[in-house]
Scaffold this active site. Structure first.
Site, mmCIF file in Angstrom:
data_model
loop_
_atom_site.group_PDB
_atom_site.id
_atom_site.type_symbol
_atom_site.label_atom_id
_atom_site.label_comp_id
_atom_site.label_asym_id
_atom_site.label_seq_id
_atom_site.Cartn_x
_atom_site.Cartn_y
_atom_site.Cartn_z
ATOM 1 N N ILE A 599 0.849 -1.214 0.000
ATOM 2 C CA ILE A 599 0.000 0.000 0.000
ATOM 3 C C ILE A 599 0.879 1.256 0.000
ATOM 4 O O ILE A 599 1.056 1.908 1.032
ATOM 5 C CB ILE A 599 -0.965 0.014 1.199
ATOM 6 C CG1 ILE A 599 -0.214 -0.191 2.532
ATOM 7 C CG2 ILE A 599 -2.055 -1.027 1.054
ATOM 8 C CD1 ILE A 599 -1.080 0.131 3.751
ATOM 9 N N PRO A 600 1.451 1.625 -1.137
ATOM 10 C CA PRO A 600 2.237 2.870 -1.171
ATOM 11 C C PRO A 600 1.350 4.076 -0.862
ATOM 12 O O PRO A 600 0.199 4.133 -1.283
ATOM 13 C CB PRO A 600 2.758 2.918 -2.610
ATOM 14 C CG PRO A 600 1.818 2.066 -3.393
ATOM 15 C CD PRO A 600 1.360 0.986 -2.464
ATOM 16 N N HIS A 601 1.903 5.030 -0.105
ATOM 17 C CA HIS A 601 1.174 6.250 0.220
ATOM 18 C C HIS A 601 2.173 7.293 0.705
ATOM 19 O O HIS A 601 3.326 6.971 0.991
ATOM 20 C CB HIS A 601 0.106 6.001 1.293
ATOM 21 C CG HIS A 601 0.651 5.372 2.540
ATOM 22 N ND1 HIS A 601 0.888 4.016 2.655
ATOM 23 C CD2 HIS A 601 1.009 5.902 3.739
ATOM 24 C CE1 HIS A 601 1.369 3.740 3.853
ATOM 25 N NE2 HIS A 601 1.450 4.876 4.538
ATOM 26 N N ALA A 602 1.730 8.530 0.778
ATOM 27 C CA ALA A 602 2.566 9.624 1.295
ATOM 28 C C ALA A 602 1.698 10.462 2.235
ATOM 29 O O ALA A 602 0.585 10.071 2.583
ATOM 30 C CB ALA A 602 3.125 10.462 0.140
#
Length: 683
Positions: A599-602
Site C-alpha cells: 500500500i504505497p502512500h505519502a
C-alpha cells in the site's frame, strides 16, 4: 537612572504590600535568593539616587520600608503618578496611548510626560514601531502633525484595546489613562452608568477588567470619530450583528451622541459580543446556531480521549457557553490577541491541554478557523478545574503513545485499534520515529512495531493485530503495568452483583455498556458514527474505473506511477503526491502488508485533493526492496487522519484472508475484483 523591568515590578509589589516575604517574591518571579538580593540592591541604588530612604531586609525575610517611600509610590495616592517608575515596556504602551488619543505630539511631549531623556524616547519609539507593525500600522512624524499612527482604523482600534489593557494593569492605571488621554472623571462616570444600565437590560455582568476598561475606550473612540478617524466598511455584515441584544445595547449606550456611523456601531457591538462575562441569567445560543451542539460534541471527544466521565455536564456546558460565546466572535474576527491569556499551562496540565486541543475540532468547524492558543488555554483551565472539583485527574491514568514508521494510514489504523483495545488508557498521539525523538509530553507506555530508545515501558506490536494477538497483548500489558492478568468475566455474573448492591435505572443499557467494555476484542477498530464527515467504504473508493489490470511492469517506480494514474487523471491527487510516494518507498519497507500486497502512500500535504484509493493488479510480480514480490498495489491517498480508516480496515480484512487474497490475485476481470471489494464493504 532607570530601573530594569524586574526590579521595577519588585519595587511595585513591595510598596503595595510591605509585609510580603522574600520567599514569596522569589516564588512569584521564579528567581533565586541571590537574584532577589541583586534586585533589592538596584532598587536601593535608585532610591539613594532620588534622595529617598533605602529598603532594609531582616533576617526573617521581611522588608522594612520607610513610610515616606510608601506614601510617595503607593497606588492609593493618585496625585503621585508622575513619580511612578515605568519600565521600558510600560513606557512603550504609554507612548502608544498618547499617539492614539492625542494630536500634535512632539518628542518634547514624550520626554516631559515620561520624565526620561530624548535618547531614551528615541529608543522606545523603535519598539513602538515594532509593536505597531504587528498590526500593519506605522508611526510617522511630520513637522505639521507631529507623531501620528497610520493604517487601517480597525487595526488601530484593536491595538488601542490591547494597550489599554496593559496600562490598566499598572499602578494607578486608570489615573494614567485619564491623565495621558485628557479624559475627565465625569466622562467616565457618564458612560459607566450607561454600561451598568445595559448590563441590567442584557441580564448579564461583564468581568471587572472589561467593565473598568469600557468607559475609557468609548471616550477615546468617540473622540477619534469626531476627528474623522472612522472605521471603513469591513467584513462584519450588518445583518449578522444587528439582531443581537448587544447591538440594541450599543444603541442605548450611544443614544444622544451625534453622528456615530453604522460601522462604528457594529464595531462597538462586536466589542460587547467579545467581552467576557462572569454571569448571565438567560444564556442561549440564539445568535450562534449550533454552538451548544458543537460544545456537546467537543465534550464527547474529550471524554473519549481522556477516558473520563464528566459529572454535572449540563452545568459545565453552561460555563463553557458563557466563555465560548464571546470567544466565538473574538476568533472569527481575529480579536483574540486582545484578550490574551497570560498564564501558561503548568507541566502538570500539559497532557490535559493537549487533549483539550485535540477535542476542539467541532468548534473549529463551526467557527471556520483554528482555535488560538490563548483560547485553548482558557478552556483547559475551565475543564481542568471541573475535573479537580469532581475528584478526577488524568494524571493518574496511563498515558500512551503509538510510534509507527509505516506512514500515516497504517499508523492511524494501529492507533485506532490500540485505543479500542485499551479504553482505560489515554492515547496522546500517533507519532513517527522522528517525531517521537522530539516529543515533549509526559507518557507512561509506548506501543511500536519496531524497537526504539526510551526509558519508559515499550510493547512491540504488529502493525495489524489479529484477535488472538489483541487478547495476548492486553493480558501482557495489564500484567506488566498492574500485576494481574484480566480473566474472562461474565456480564450476567456482574449484573447479579450490581443488582444486589444498587438500583439500576436501565438494565439493558448497562448490559450493553458492560459487554462493550469486557469484550474489547469484539469491538470494531473504527466507529463511523464518531465522525460527522463522509467515511467511505472500500467499494466507494476502489470502483471499477480505479482498477488497472496489467501483465507486468519494469520496476517498482513504474508500478506506483501506473497504479496512481486513475487518481491523477481524475484530479484526486497531484503529480507531487506520486513523486512523494516514489521518493519515500525505499525508506518504507512496511508498506508490504501481506504476501504479494503493498500500500504505497505519502502524507496528505504532499498533494491529496480528495480521499481516494486505486488498485494495480499485476499478473507477474514486481520486486520491492529485493525481497518482496508484489502483485497487488493499492495506492492510498488520505486527506486527513480519519476519513479513510474504515476503507483501510476493510482492505486489511480482505488481504488478511488467504483464500480471498488468492482469489483477488487470480481474478483477471475488473468486475470480479470489484465484487470482492463490495463483499468486504458490508462488514
Amino acid at each position: 537612572m532607570q530601573l530594569d523591568d524586574r526590579s521595577s515590578q519588585l519595587f511595585g509589589d513591595l510598596v503595595e504590600n510591605p509585609g510580603i516575604k522574600g520567599k514569596e517574591l522569589e516564588s512569584r518571579y521564579n528567581i533565586s535568593r541571590r537574584q532577589l538580593g541583586y534586585s533589592i540592591t538596584k532598587i536601593n541604588d535608585w532610591l539613594e539616587f532620588n534622595n529617598l530612604p533605602e529598603i532594609e531586609r531582616t533576617k526573617q525575610g521581611h522588608f522594612l520600608i520607610n513610610k515616606s517611600v510608601i506614601t510617595k509610590f503607593s497606588s492609593k495616592h493618585e496625585m503621585d503618578i508622575d513619580a511612578k517608575i515605568l519600565s521600558e515596556d510600560e513606557r512603550v504602551y504609554m507612548i502608544l496611548l498618547m499617539i492614539v488619543s492625542n494630536e500634535d505630539l512632539s518628542l518634547i511631549h514624550f520626554t516631559s510626560e515620561l520624565e526620561v531623556s530624548k535618547n531614551t524616547i528615541l529608543s522606545d519609539l523603535k519598539n513602538v514601531q515594532t509593536i505597531a507593525a504587528d498590526d500593519d500600522l506605522k508611526i510617522r512624524y511630520s513637522r505639521r502633525q507631529g507623531y501620528v499612527m497610520e493604517g487601517n482604523e480597525f487595526n488601530i482600534r484593536k491595538l488601542l484595546i490591547k494597550v489599554m489593557y496593559k496600562i490598566l494593569m499598572l499602578n494607578q492605571g486608570k489615573a494614567r489613562i485619564r491623565h495621558t488621554a485628557g479624559i475627565t472623571v465625569d466622562e467616565v462616570e457618564e458612560l459607566a452608568n450607561r454600561i451598568e444600565k445595559v448590563e441590567n437590560k442584557l441580564n448579564l455582568k461583564f468581568t471587572d477588567e472589561k467593565l473598568e476598561m469600557m468607559p475609557y475606550l468609548f471616550v477615546i473612540i468617540i473622540r477619534r470619530i469626531a476627528n474623522g478617524s472612522i472605521i471603513a466598511p469591513f467584513y462584519i455584515h450588518y445583518n449578522e450583528l444587528a439582531d443581537t441584544k448587544e447591538f440594541a445595547a450599543t444603541e442605548e449606550i450611544f443614544s444622544g451622541f451625534q453622528d456615530i456611523p453604522e460601522e462604528e456601531r457594529l464595531f462597538i457591538t462586536l466589542h460587547l459580543l467579545t467581552s467576557n462575562v462572569h454571569w448571565s441569567e438567560f444564556l442561549t445560543e440564539e445568535s450562534i446556531p449550533n454552538l451548544l451542539h458543537a460544545l456537546e460534541n467537543m465534550l464527547d471527544l474529550f471524554e473519549q480521549m481522556a477516558c473520563v466521565k464528566l459529572q454535572d455536564r449540563e452545568q459545565l456546558l453552561q460555563k463553557l457557553l458563557l466563555h465560548v460565546k464571546p470567544a466565538y466572535y473574538r476568533i472569527k474576527y481575529q480579536l483574540t490577541e486582545v484578550n490574551e491569556v497570560k498564564a501558561e499551562v503548568s507541566r502538570e496540565f500539559k497532557a490535559l491541554h493537549h487533549i483539550v486541543k485535540k477535542s476542539t475540532g467541532p468548534l473549529e468547524k463551526l467557527i471556520g478557523s483554528a482555535i488560538p492558543e490563548s483560547e485553548t488555554t482558557y478552556l483547559t483551565m475551565l475543564i481542568g478545574g471541573w475535573l479537580t472539583r469532581q475528584g478526577d485527574s488524568i494524571q493518574k491514568k496511563v498515558k500512551a503513545v503509538v510510534v509507527c514508521p509505516q506512514g500515516v494510514s497504517v499508523s492511524r489504523l494501529l492507533y485506532s485499534e490500540l485505543r479500542d483495545l485499551f479504553p482505560e488508557f489515554i492515547f496522546l498521539d500517533s507519532l513517527s520515529v522522528r517525531e517521537f525523538k522530539g516529543y515533549q509530553l509526559d507518557y507512561d507506555v509506548v506501543f511500536s512495531p519496531v524497537r526504539i530508545e526510551t526509558d519508559k515501558k515499550i510493547f512491540i506490536v504488529n502493525s495489524f493485530l489479529e484477535r488472538e494477538e489483541k487478547n495476548t497483548l492486553r493480558k501482557q500489558v495489564m500484567q506488566e503495568l498492574h500485576g494481574f492478568t484480566p480473566s474472562t468475566i461474565s456480564t450476567g455474573d456482574l449484573m447479579e452483583i450490581i443488582r444486589k448492591h444498587t438500583a439500576v435505572k436501565n438494565e439493558q443499557e448497562l448490559i450493553t455498556d458492560l459487554d462493550a467494555y469486557l469484550n474489547l476484542d469484539e469491538q470494531p477498530v473504527y466507529n463511523p458514527k464518531q465522525e460527522a464527515d463522509y467515511t467511505p467504504n472500500l467499494s466507494d473508493l476502489i470502483t471499477p474505473d480505479k482498477i488497472t489490470l496489467k501483465k507486468s511492469v519494469n520496476s517498482w517506480e513504474e508500478a506506483i506511477r501506473v497504479g496512481a494514474k486513475p487518481l491523477l487523471q481524475q484530479g484526486l491527487i497531484e503529480k507531487s503526491y506520486v513523486e512523494a510516494m516514489i521518493h519515500d518507498y525505499n525508506q518504507d519497507s512496511y508498506i508490504v502488508i501481506a504476501p504479494y500486497v503493498a500500500i504505497p502512500h505519502a502524507a496528505p500535504e504532499d498533494g491529496v485533493n480528495h480521499v481516494s484509493m486505486s488498485l494495480l493488479h499485476l499478473e507477474n510480480d514486481v520486486m520491492f526492496a529485493e525481497e518482496h514480490p508484489i502483485k497487488l498495489v493499492f495506492v492510498i491517498a488520505a486527506k486527513d487522519k480519519q476519513q479513510h480508516l474504515q476503507a483501510l480496515m476493510q482492505l486489511m480484512k480482505l488481504v488478511g484472508s488467504v483464500q480471498d487474497r488468492n482469489a483477488l490475485m487470480e481474478s483477471h476481470n475488473t468486475e470480479a475484483i470489484y465484487q470482492l471489494m463490495k463483499l468486504y464493504s458490508k462488514n
